[in-house]
Design a protein around this motif. Structure first.
Motif, PDB file in Angstrom:
ATOM      1  N   ASP A  20      32.406  41.535  39.764  1.00  0.00           N
ATOM      2  CA  ASP A  20      31.884  41.809  41.097  1.00  0.00           C
ATOM      3  C   ASP A  20      32.854  42.739  41.819  1.00  0.00           C
ATOM      4  N   THR A  21      32.456  43.204  42.992  1.00  0.00           N
ATOM      5  CA  THR A  21      33.369  43.945  43.848  1.00  0.00           C
ATOM      6  C   THR A  21      34.263  42.970  44.598  1.00  0.00           C
ATOM      7  N   ALA A  22      35.338  43.484  45.179  1.00  0.00           N
ATOM      8  CA  ALA A  22      36.210  42.626  45.976  1.00  0.00           C
ATOM      9  C   ALA A  22      35.441  42.018  47.142  1.00  0.00           C
ATOM     10  N   ASP A  23      34.576  42.812  47.789  1.00  0.00           N
ATOM     11  CA  ASP A  23      33.792  42.275  48.893  1.00  0.00           C
ATOM     12  C   ASP A  23      32.821  41.200  48.416  1.00  0.00           C
ATOM     13  N   VAL A  26      34.822  38.043  48.092  1.00  0.00           N
ATOM     14  CA  VAL A  26      35.037  37.444  49.416  1.00  0.00           C
ATOM     15  C   VAL A  26      33.828  36.587  49.789  1.00  0.00           C
ATOM     16  N   ALA A  27      32.630  37.144  49.593  1.00  0.00           N
ATOM     17  CA  ALA A  27      31.410  36.410  49.934  1.00  0.00           C
ATOM     18  C   ALA A  27      31.235  35.191  49.036  1.00  0.00           C
ATOM     19  N   SER A  28      31.542  35.338  47.737  1.00  0.00           N
ATOM     20  CA  SER A  28      31.344  34.218  46.814  1.00  0.00           C
ATOM     21  C   SER A  28      32.291  33.061  47.123  1.00  0.00           C
ATOM     22  N   LEU A  29      33.442  33.369  47.734  1.00  0.00           N
ATOM     23  CA  LEU A  29      34.384  32.325  48.121  1.00  0.00           C
ATOM     24  C   LEU A  29      34.065  31.734  49.493  1.00  0.00           C
ATOM     25  N   GLY A  30      33.114  32.324  50.179  1.00  0.00           N
ATOM     26  CA  GLY A  30      32.740  31.815  51.499  1.00  0.00           C
ATOM     27  C   GLY A  30      33.766  32.109  52.572  1.00  0.00           C
ATOM     28  N   LEU A  31      34.489  33.221  52.436  1.00  0.00           N
ATOM     29  CA  LEU A  31      35.541  33.570  53.386  1.00  0.00           C
ATOM     30  C   LEU A  31      35.128  34.741  54.260  1.00  0.00           C
ATOM     31  N   ALA A  32      35.775  34.852  55.409  1.00  0.00           N
ATOM     32  CA  ALA A  32      35.625  36.043  56.236  1.00  0.00           C
ATOM     33  C   ALA A  32      36.455  37.161  55.612  1.00  0.00           C
ATOM     34  N   ARG A  33      35.972  38.403  55.688  1.00  0.00           N
ATOM     35  CA  ARG A  33      36.682  39.511  55.063  1.00  0.00           C
ATOM     36  C   ARG A  33      37.917  39.879  55.873  1.00  0.00           C
ATOM     37  N   PRO A  34      39.101  39.869  55.248  1.00  0.00           N
ATOM     38  CA  PRO A  34      40.306  40.312  55.959  1.00  0.00           C
ATOM     39  C   PRO A  34      40.270  41.811  56.231  1.00  0.00           C
ATOM     40  N   GLU A  35      41.105  42.253  57.137  1.00  0.00           N
ATOM     41  CA  GLU A  35      41.185  43.673  57.448  1.00  0.00           C
ATOM     42  C   GLU A  35      41.835  44.435  56.305  1.00  0.00           C
ATOM     43  N   HIS A  54      45.065  49.991  30.375  1.00  0.00           N
ATOM     44  CA  HIS A  54      44.340  51.231  30.091  1.00  0.00           C
ATOM     45  C   HIS A  54      42.832  51.050  30.112  1.00  0.00           C
ATOM     46  N   ASP A  55      42.349  49.865  29.737  1.00  0.00           N
ATOM     47  CA  ASP A  55      40.910  49.627  29.729  1.00  0.00           C
ATOM     48  C   ASP A  55      40.416  49.389  31.156  1.00  0.00           C
ATOM     49  N   ALA A  56      39.403  50.142  31.563  1.00  0.00           N
ATOM     50  CA  ALA A  56      38.930  50.075  32.950  1.00  0.00           C
ATOM     51  C   ALA A  56      38.388  48.698  33.307  1.00  0.00           C
ATOM     52  N   THR A  57      37.693  48.051  32.367  1.00  0.00           N
ATOM     53  CA  THR A  57      37.143  46.718  32.651  1.00  0.00           C
ATOM     54  C   THR A  57      38.265  45.698  32.803  1.00  0.00           C
ATOM     55  N   ASP A  58      39.246  45.742  31.906  1.00  0.00           N
ATOM     56  CA  ASP A  58      40.384  44.819  32.021  1.00  0.00           C
ATOM     57  C   ASP A  58      41.121  45.031  33.333  1.00  0.00           C
ATOM     58  N   ARG A  59      41.308  46.282  33.701  1.00  0.00           N
ATOM     59  CA  ARG A  59      42.025  46.588  34.939  1.00  0.00           C
ATOM     60  C   ARG A  59      41.268  46.057  36.150  1.00  0.00           C
ATOM     61  N   HIS A  60      39.946  46.282  36.177  1.00  0.00           N
ATOM     62  CA  HIS A  60      39.140  45.801  37.308  1.00  0.00           C
ATOM     63  C   HIS A  60      39.195  44.276  37.399  1.00  0.00           C
ATOM     64  N   ARG A  61      39.044  43.608  36.258  1.00  0.00           N
ATOM     65  CA  ARG A  61      39.046  42.142  36.283  1.00  0.00           C
ATOM     66  C   ARG A  61      40.402  41.596  36.710  1.00  0.00           C
ATOM     67  N   TRP A  62      41.481  42.226  36.259  1.00  0.00           N
ATOM     68  CA  TRP A  62      42.814  41.777  36.654  1.00  0.00           C
ATOM     69  C   TRP A  62      42.981  41.926  38.164  1.00  0.00           C
ATOM     70  N   LEU A  63      42.582  43.076  38.686  1.00  0.00           N
ATOM     71  CA  LEU A  63      42.718  43.306  40.125  1.00  0.00           C
ATOM     72  C   LEU A  63      41.896  42.307  40.929  1.00  0.00           C
ATOM     73  N   VAL A  64      40.638  42.088  40.537  1.00  0.00           N
ATOM     74  CA  VAL A  64      39.770  41.184  41.285  1.00  0.00           C
ATOM     75  C   VAL A  64      40.315  39.756  41.240  1.00  0.00           C
ATOM     76  N   SER A  65      40.867  39.341  40.095  1.00  0.00           N
ATOM     77  CA  SER A  65      41.414  37.985  40.018  1.00  0.00           C
ATOM     78  C   SER A  65      42.579  37.806  40.981  1.00  0.00           C
ATOM     79  N   HIS A  66      43.414  38.822  41.127  1.00  0.00           N
ATOM     80  CA  HIS A  66      44.561  38.695  42.017  1.00  0.00           C
ATOM     81  C   HIS A  66      44.163  38.891  43.483  1.00  0.00           C
ATOM     82  N   VAL A  67      43.132  39.666  43.730  1.00  0.00           N
ATOM     83  CA  VAL A  67      42.577  39.723  45.082  1.00  0.00           C
ATOM     84  C   VAL A  67      42.058  38.338  45.475  1.00  0.00           C
ATOM     85  N   ALA A  68      41.322  37.680  44.568  1.00  0.00           N
ATOM     86  CA  ALA A  68      40.792  36.345  44.853  1.00  0.00           C
ATOM     87  C   ALA A  68      41.923  35.344  45.100  1.00  0.00           C
TER      88      ALA A  68
END
Length: 242
Positions: A20-23, A26-35, A54-68
């Motif tokens: 998913d996207t980062a936004d 945010v919605a799936s966690l039921g949180l208000a979006r931070p600035e 290097h893999d775009a999918t791995d990179r996206h998933r890693w980033l989203v997990s740490h954003v969450a």
């Protein structure tokens, strides 16, 4: 928001969709979006580690997990995600600064956390005051897990990984040397036959492991000192109302 999201359960876990996207997260966690832009919520080390994938999918998933993870920690601490200080504990084997992640001393609250990723999902656990470890794997019919010796041993592997994460040992200790026995339905504890078979001496209650009920084909467990399965809360992704 914080009171509803973090009830007085000893352990809360969240299943997070990573494609998913980062936004969307945010919605799936039921949180208000931070600035700010989601990338700005991460620290320089997290952004650098993601850039090395290097893999775009791995990179996206890693980033989203740490954003969450930062979203949940920020909500629990009542600070912006970018203000959460994450450090590394000392390695239990060599003492170097590459042990399990933990909150920095500036957090000021006894909050422990654990993150595990498998395929398109992450599982995050938060616990106040006591250690916690979580592990998530995806079962594939007829195919052994990349991490486990065989598919029928996947549940045992997940329990063992969760236990070793909760003690901070991780794979510095041989998972094959860990013997678990059931102590209640869905609850496990380490069976130690002699002093030499035990892990490092622990202060306080011994860690126990609880199986988590997640949608198939996900297999997961959470562990920590004195953990009670009946009081582990599992949060599945929220879905938008029709």
């Amino acid at each position: 928001m914080t009171t509803a999201l973090f009830p007085p359960a000893p352990v809360s876990t969240w299943l997070v969709p990573l494609d998913d996207t980062a936004d969307g997260v945010v919605a799936s966690l039921g949180l208000a979006r931070p600035e700010g832009a989601p990338a700005s919520w991460l620290d320089a080390d997290e952004r650098a580690r993601a850039a090395r994938l290097h893999d775009a999918t791995d990179r996206h998933r890693w980033l989203v997990s740490h954003v969450a993870l930062r979203l949940l920690l920020g909500a629990a601490l009542e600070v912006h995600p970018s203000a959460v200080s994450v450090v590394r504990e000392a390695c239990p084997r060599c003492g170097g600064p590459h042990g399990r992640p933990a909150l920095g001393p500036s957090a000021g609250r006894p909050l422990r956390f654990s993150l595990s990723r498998s395929g398109g999902h992450a599982l995050i656990a938060l616990r106040r005051g006591l250690d916690v470890g979580v592990d998530l794997e995806t079962a594939t019919a007829g195919t052994p897990s990349p991490a486990a010796p065989a598919t029928d041993g996947l549940a045992r592997w997940v329990r063992t990984e969760a236990l070793l994460k909760s003690t901070g040992e991780g794979l510095t200790r041989d998972p094959d040397a860990v013997a678990l026995r059931p102590t209640a339905p869905g609850v496990w504890s380490e069976h130690v036959e002699g002093d030499d078979a035990a892990g490092p001496e622990l202060v306080g209650p011994a860690p126990t492991v609880a199986d988590l009920a997640l949608p198939s084909p996900l297999v997961a467990a959470v562990a920590g000192p004195g953990l009670d399965r009946a009081r582990v809360r599992v949060h599945l992704p929220a879905t938008a109302a029709a």
